[in-house]
Design a protein around this motif. Structure first.
Motif, PDB file in Angstrom:
ATOM      1  N   UNK A 145      10.269 -51.958  65.124  1.00 34.11           N
ATOM      2  CA  UNK A 145      11.587 -52.554  64.892  1.00 34.11           C
ATOM      3  C   UNK A 145      11.480 -53.604  63.791  1.00 34.11           C
ATOM      4  N   UNK A 146      12.206 -53.404  62.690  1.00 36.65           N
ATOM      5  CA  UNK A 146      12.132 -54.324  61.564  1.00 36.65           C
ATOM      6  C   UNK A 146      12.735 -55.686  61.888  1.00 36.65           C
ATOM      7  N   UNK A 147      13.640 -55.734  62.850  1.00 36.79           N
ATOM      8  CA  UNK A 147      14.288 -56.995  63.198  1.00 36.79           C
ATOM      9  C   UNK A 147      13.433 -57.857  64.112  1.00 36.79           C
ATOM     10  N   UNK A 148      12.690 -57.225  65.005  1.00 36.55           N
ATOM     11  CA  UNK A 148      11.948 -57.976  66.021  1.00 36.55           C
ATOM     12  C   UNK A 148      10.437 -57.821  65.930  1.00 36.55           C
ATOM     13  N   UNK A 149       9.968 -56.851  65.139  1.00 40.47           N
ATOM     14  CA  UNK A 149       8.540 -56.492  65.047  1.00 40.47           C
ATOM     15  C   UNK A 149       7.988 -55.932  66.349  1.00 40.47           C
ATOM     16  N   UNK A 150       8.859 -55.560  67.269  1.00 42.41           N
ATOM     17  CA  UNK A 150       8.407 -54.939  68.513  1.00 42.41           C
ATOM     18  C   UNK A 150       8.098 -53.468  68.264  1.00 42.41           C
ATOM     19  N   UNK A 151       7.138 -52.930  69.027  1.00 38.94           N
ATOM     20  CA  UNK A 151       6.793 -51.522  68.904  1.00 38.94           C
ATOM     21  C   UNK A 151       7.141 -50.789  70.200  1.00 38.94           C
ATOM     22  N   UNK A 152       7.530 -49.540  70.035  1.00 38.99           N
ATOM     23  CA  UNK A 152       7.814 -48.680  71.191  1.00 38.99           C
ATOM     24  C   UNK A 152       6.928 -47.450  71.086  1.00 38.99           C
ATOM     25  N   UNK A 153       6.060 -47.211  72.083  1.00 40.71           N
ATOM     26  CA  UNK A 153       5.168 -46.045  72.017  1.00 40.71           C
ATOM     27  C   UNK A 153       5.953 -44.735  72.027  1.00 40.71           C
ATOM     28  N   UNK A 154       5.466 -43.780  71.253  1.00 34.90           N
ATOM     29  CA  UNK A 154       6.065 -42.446  71.193  1.00 34.90           C
ATOM     30  C   UNK A 154       5.016 -41.407  71.600  1.00 34.90           C
ATOM     31  N   UNK A 155       5.484 -40.252  72.009  1.00 32.52           N
ATOM     32  CA  UNK A 155       4.593 -39.204  72.489  1.00 32.52           C
ATOM     33  C   UNK A 155       3.799 -38.580  71.343  1.00 32.52           C
ATOM     34  N   UNK A 156       2.518 -38.338  71.585  1.00 29.06           N
ATOM     35  CA  UNK A 156       1.683 -37.594  70.641  1.00 29.06           C
ATOM     36  C   UNK A 156       1.615 -36.145  71.110  1.00 29.06           C
ATOM     37  N   UNK A 157       2.150 -35.235  70.309  1.00 30.64           N
ATOM     38  CA  UNK A 157       2.215 -33.823  70.691  1.00 30.64           C
ATOM     39  C   UNK A 157       1.025 -33.024  70.168  1.00 30.64           C
ATOM     40  N   UNK A 158       0.508 -33.429  69.014  1.00 33.24           N
ATOM     41  CA  UNK A 158      -0.617 -32.729  68.393  1.00 33.24           C
ATOM     42  C   UNK A 158      -1.236 -33.691  67.389  1.00 33.24           C
ATOM     43  N   UNK A 159      -2.389 -33.346  66.866  1.00 37.59           N
ATOM     44  CA  UNK A 159      -3.100 -34.236  65.954  1.00 37.59           C
ATOM     45  C   UNK A 159      -2.393 -34.274  64.603  1.00 37.59           C
ATOM     46  N   UNK A 160      -1.883 -35.445  64.257  1.00 35.72           N
ATOM     47  CA  UNK A 160      -1.062 -35.611  63.045  1.00 35.72           C
ATOM     48  C   UNK A 160      -1.879 -36.076  61.841  1.00 35.72           C
ATOM     49  N   UNK A 161      -3.176 -36.078  61.933  1.00 29.52           N
ATOM     50  CA  UNK A 161      -4.035 -36.577  60.856  1.00 29.52           C
ATOM     51  C   UNK A 161      -3.778 -35.825  59.558  1.00 29.52           C
ATOM     52  N   UNK A 162      -3.493 -36.584  58.485  1.00 29.88           N
ATOM     53  CA  UNK A 162      -3.287 -36.004  57.151  1.00 29.88           C
ATOM     54  C   UNK A 162      -2.134 -35.009  57.146  1.00 29.88           C
ATOM     55  N   UNK A 163      -1.032 -35.406  57.770  1.00 27.83           N
ATOM     56  CA  UNK A 163       0.150 -34.554  57.862  1.00 27.83           C
ATOM     57  C   UNK A 163       1.141 -34.916  56.760  1.00 27.83           C
ATOM     58  N   UNK A 164       2.358 -34.390  56.869  1.00 22.94           N
ATOM     59  CA  UNK A 164       3.384 -34.588  55.849  1.00 22.94           C
ATOM     60  C   UNK A 164       4.739 -34.691  56.527  1.00 22.94           C
ATOM     61  N   UNK A 165       5.787 -35.019  55.764  1.00 24.80           N
ATOM     62  CA  UNK A 165       7.080 -35.140  56.408  1.00 24.80           C
ATOM     63  C   UNK A 165       8.231 -35.356  55.461  1.00 24.80           C
ATOM     64  N   UNK A 166       9.434 -35.331  56.047  1.00 24.14           N
ATOM     65  CA  UNK A 166      10.669 -35.548  55.294  1.00 24.14           C
ATOM     66  C   UNK A 166      11.826 -35.580  56.292  1.00 24.14           C
ATOM     67  N   UNK A 167      13.071 -35.527  55.775  1.00 21.44           N
ATOM     68  CA  UNK A 167      14.265 -35.476  56.603  1.00 21.44           C
ATOM     69  C   UNK A 167      14.956 -34.126  56.459  1.00 21.44           C
TER      70      UNK A 167
END
Length: 528
Positions: free
Chosen positions: A79-101
């Motif tokens: 969270x950019x406003x509070x710097x708090x983090x919320x854990x998210x689920x890891x579904x598979x190994x994302x090492x050296x992955x890619x992304x977009x919208x």
């Protein structure tokens, strides 16, 4: 008594001088500020659209400080406003992955690495995240997978919002080779068939072609650079449209990693595209990766011009693994990385702590400014820099250790910084957007109501996709200036980009700038 009065006066004077110096330095060069901890080693990052949060993604390893349901996890929402983090689920190994919208604002994170520590392989996985503001959204798998395994691929949005996915290798490697090279591309959702499309360019550019540089051009074609080769791919025929000159200097891709960006598109020059490529590792044409020094040069090219040529310049510092990040005013911040060595585990030294500002509108020879406000945190392999809605740049990551640790010269890094550029220290408050649409159609005329404070009434506006960043590759990063049809005190009449080749459909940050000082951005959705 007089001694104490003198002492207090001296201290007050010293503090005033010190504060004045700091403010003066910030006005000239900007400022880094520590804002919190990432929880995970943030080697991948992107904004969560329609929110003021960032998604951090790391690899499956021992360094995570975050647990979910009693198990380690490797992705968080920051969270950019509070710097708090919320854990998210890891579904598979994302090492050296890619992304977009996707056009609807869904975040796509695809590809990855081998199964590890009870987490399944991610080489061919497609992970989706539908943003929310209520803390309930999480990663989920698509029912589809990639058509082949990919590690170190690049993703770029096409004019219709389809994702173009190119290259990589079929397993992790220090230097790519023809045994594991994946010289193909595909699309998601697929418009290129049920098999990966062979692409000879990725054979010709071995061994330095991982995380190729890819940018959508305003005619709908793709600029692609790997090693020192550059080409334009037609996205209707999927054939090479033209071959561009090679960029002078050393290879610009992993492990001799440089960075690249599409410079801002501007309707005042008919959205003439220019690509900037900077830094990398100079191995002096050697077949080894020993004694590699950072590269000073940047190349700039207009790929759709009648005679495309590379205009070469030199940065104030050499830099391997630079992040080339678009700022809110259309200038470019070059930061992170090191001066000696290559990308990869424990292969880089001599961190470059001082950012460089590149002004694309300045004449050649005067485009670079050393921002004499260095960070004190080395950002080595697996660092990121990402523009955020406030006009600042979030800087995080650095995990150059194969076995992550808190020891050694460059330990695994969890501190998060915000870099505030000089335009936030002019003494003039940021303008405020009072009223703006939350969705736009191509070519639509629309109005923004705003409040400005400079008194100059020199107001501009742009839309900005900061992209998905990892390994010095800023995928789908794009800034487009908006045509102003009229300007009345406190009101701008604007025109949205004409089509998806100029700005692919999906979420963008919309901002106004008052004499170069950007507002806090608001999110808009751009569509047909």
């Amino acid at each position: 008594m007089k001694i104490w009065v003198y002492l207090y006066a001296s201290i007050a004077t010293f503090l005033w001088v010190a504060i004045s110096y700091v403010n003066c330095q910030a006005a000239l060069y900007g400022q880094f500020d520590f804002i919190g901890y990432s929880g995970v080693s943030s080697m991948h990052a992107t904004l969560s659209p329609m929110t003021y949060k960032v998604l951090f993604i790391e690899r499956v390893e021992l360094s995570t400080n975050v647990n979910l349901n009693g198990k380690p996890t490797y992705s968080v929402e920051f969270d950019l406003a509070t710097s708090e983090i919320r854990p998210l689920t890891t579904l598979s190994n994302t090492f050296c992955s890619a992304g977009s919208y996707l056009p609807n604002g869904t975040v796509v994170n695809l590809a990855g690495a081998e199964a590890k520590q009870g987490v399944v392989q991610g080489f061919n996985q497609i992970r989706l995240f539908n943003p929310c503001n209520n803390g309930t959204c999480d990663w989920h798998n698509d029912v589809y997978t990639l058509l082949t395994n990919r590690w170190y691929p690049t993703v770029e949005q096409l004019s219709d919002g389809t994702l173009f996915i190119i290259g990589g290798s079929t397993s992790g490697v220090s230097v790519n080779n023809d045994t594991i090279n994946e010289p193909t591309f595909e699309t998601y959702p697929s418009i290129t068939g049920t098999k990966p499309v062979p692409f000879q360019f990725l054979k010709d550019t071995l061994p330095h072609n991982l995380y190729p540089c890819v940018h959508l051009l305003p005619d709908g074609s793709l600029f692609i650079l790997a090693n020192t080769n550059a080409t334009i791919l037609d996205t209707t025929t999927w054939k090479i449209k033209s071959t561009l000159p090679k960029i002078p200097g050393p290879p610009r891709n992993y492990p001799l990693t440089g960075g690249c960006t599409l410079l801002p598109l501007d309707p005042s020059n008919n959205n003439q595209p220019e690509v900037l490529v900077c830094g990398g590792g100079n191995n002096n044409d050697s077949n080894t990766l020993k004694n590699v020094k950072g590269e000073f040069t940047c190349g700039r090219i207009s790929p759709l011009s009648n005679n495309p040529t590379w205009e070469m310049e030199s940065m104030p510092f050499s830099r391997v693994m630079p992040d080339i990040t678009m700022l809110a005013d259309g200038t470019v911040l070059i930061l992170n990385g090191c001066n000696s060595g290559t990308a990869g585990f424990n292969k880089c030294s001599d961190p470059v702590l001082t950012p460089v500002l590149y002004n694309p509108k300045a004449p050649a020879g005067s485009r670079f400014t050393k921002m004499q406000s260095p960070s004190y945190i080395p950002r080595m392999y697996h660092s990121i820099a990402l523009s955020v809605p406030s006009g600042q740049v979030l800087v995080s990551g650095s995990n150059p250790n194969n076995n992550p640790s808190g020891a050694g010269p460059f330990p695994t890094e969890f501190r998060v910084e915000l870099y505030s550029p000089p335009y936030l220290f002019t003494g003039v408050p940021q303008p405020q957007i009072i009223l703006a649409p939350d969705s736009l159609k191509y070519g639509q005329s629309f109005e923004i109501e705003y409040k400005a404070f400079s008194g100059t009434h020199k107001v501009t506006a742009n839309i900005h996709n900061p992209g998905f960043v990892t390994h010095s590759t800023h995928m789908s990063q794009r800034l487009v200036w908006l045509e102003i049809t009229s300007s009345d005190n406190g009101k701008l009449s604007l025109k949205a980009p004409a089509n998806g080749a100029i700005a692919p459909p999906g979420p963008y940050l919309l901002r106004v700038l008052d004499n170069g000082v950007p507002s806090n951005s608001t999110w808009i959705m751009l569509s047909k």
